[in-house]
Design a protein around this motif. Sequence first.
Motif, PDB file in Angstrom:
ATOM      1  N   UNK A  19      -1.213 -10.784  -9.906  1.00 33.45           N
ATOM      2  CA  UNK A  19      -0.395  -9.837  -9.143  1.00 33.45           C
ATOM      3  C   UNK A  19       1.040  -9.818  -9.656  1.00 33.45           C
ATOM      4  N   UNK A  20       1.555 -11.009 -10.021  1.00 30.77           N
ATOM      5  CA  UNK A  20       2.908 -11.059 -10.576  1.00 30.77           C
ATOM      6  C   UNK A  20       2.965 -10.336 -11.918  1.00 30.77           C
ATOM      7  N   UNK A  25       4.009  -5.456 -15.571  1.00 31.68           N
ATOM      8  CA  UNK A  25       3.327  -4.514 -16.488  1.00 31.68           C
ATOM      9  C   UNK A  25       2.276  -3.749 -15.695  1.00 31.68           C
ATOM     10  N   UNK A  26       2.671  -2.782 -14.880  1.00 32.66           N
ATOM     11  CA  UNK A  26       1.726  -2.081 -13.997  1.00 32.66           C
ATOM     12  C   UNK A  26       0.652  -1.296 -14.744  1.00 32.66           C
ATOM     13  N   UNK A  27       0.881  -0.980 -16.019  1.00 38.55           N
ATOM     14  CA  UNK A  27      -0.094  -0.193 -16.776  1.00 38.55           C
ATOM     15  C   UNK A  27      -1.024  -1.049 -17.623  1.00 38.55           C
ATOM     16  N   UNK A  31      -4.977  -6.632 -16.933  1.00 46.80           N
ATOM     17  CA  UNK A  31      -4.673  -7.203 -15.621  1.00 46.80           C
ATOM     18  C   UNK A  31      -5.470  -6.490 -14.538  1.00 46.80           C
ATOM     19  N   UNK A  32      -5.541  -5.162 -14.626  1.00 45.49           N
ATOM     20  CA  UNK A  32      -6.295  -4.389 -13.638  1.00 45.49           C
ATOM     21  C   UNK A  32      -7.778  -4.766 -13.660  1.00 45.49           C
ATOM     22  N   UNK A  33      -8.323  -4.952 -14.854  1.00 43.35           N
ATOM     23  CA  UNK A  33      -9.732  -5.316 -14.971  1.00 43.35           C
ATOM     24  C   UNK A  33      -9.988  -6.716 -14.406  1.00 43.35           C
ATOM     25  N   UNK A  34      -9.040  -7.637 -14.632  1.00 47.95           N
ATOM     26  CA  UNK A  34      -9.206  -9.003 -14.125  1.00 47.95           C
ATOM     27  C   UNK A  34      -9.191  -9.009 -12.599  1.00 47.95           C
ATOM     28  N   UNK A  35      -8.266  -8.253 -11.996  1.00 48.56           N
ATOM     29  CA  UNK A  35      -8.200  -8.190 -10.540  1.00 48.56           C
ATOM     30  C   UNK A  35      -9.465  -7.558  -9.968  1.00 48.56           C
ATOM     31  N   UNK A  66      -5.247  -6.963   0.168  1.00 49.18           N
ATOM     32  CA  UNK A  66      -4.505  -5.721   0.348  1.00 49.18           C
ATOM     33  C   UNK A  66      -3.579  -5.465  -0.830  1.00 49.18           C
ATOM     34  N   UNK A  67      -2.940  -6.538  -1.339  1.00 52.80           N
ATOM     35  CA  UNK A  67      -2.065  -6.376  -2.490  1.00 52.80           C
ATOM     36  C   UNK A  67      -2.866  -6.024  -3.748  1.00 52.80           C
ATOM     37  N   UNK A  68      -4.078  -6.543  -3.864  1.00 54.42           N
ATOM     38  CA  UNK A  68      -4.915  -6.234  -5.015  1.00 54.42           C
ATOM     39  C   UNK A  68      -5.352  -4.776  -5.001  1.00 54.42           C
TER      40      UNK A  68
END
Length: 239
Positions: A19-20, A25-27, A31-35, A66-68
């Motif tokens: 999440x940090x 790096x929001x794009x 990271x998105x795939x890991x979450x 919720x944050x994820x």
Amino acid sequence: MAESRIHSPAGDSAIDHYLALREHTPDDTGVAAALAELSPYMVIAAEQAIGQGDVYEADRLLELLWRMDAGMPALPRLRGTLQALHQARQAEMERAARAPQLTAAPTLAADSKRAAAATPVRVAALPPSVPRAAPDTGVASAPSAPTRTTPVPPPIPRLITDAVPQYPLSALRRGIEGRVRVAFTIEPDGSVSAPRLVSASPAGVFDEAAMAAAKRWRFEPGATAVSTSRVLDFYLPEG
């Protein structure tokens, strides 16, 4: 996953770090795939915390969920179940607070009714310190057996640090649920020692995860070591 740090300890888990990273790096698609890959584990952990009545851990896990992904389909259901648990806890606390006020001393009328309905008075046995006189029969009486008292087991200390077991990835992929009972000893300092498997269904699937979680449990310190056991249920996320 090997260290069971997907969602704990709080603030230093894989979810916290991902999440940090996403904030910086929001794009980042990695990271998105890991979450997304860790989401089922988080749902399972939240369900287990709610099932065990650990409202504090459940609140923390739902906040992470919720944050994820604020639109995660499982969130409304989990929030509703947790809200019901909070309400049940609140009602229990209110009943406990009212209990001393509802407990009154028995009235004289009630005492008299009980006395009237009581069975005939019987002669009480002599205290142990006063020997009962026995008739002289000329035969020596056998010594009476010593009185045995049943030892009262020490109370089980309160669990202060829980550790939800990590759902095995192989069981998650195969859609397997199960139950494990672990016996262990709570040391005077509150740590857990000598965890051992009592039963497991199915055998050999959740054993390692349950034993790893048991080693991280912490209880309130006590005056002596206490032996007990605990059942861990492994459920797949609904939906």
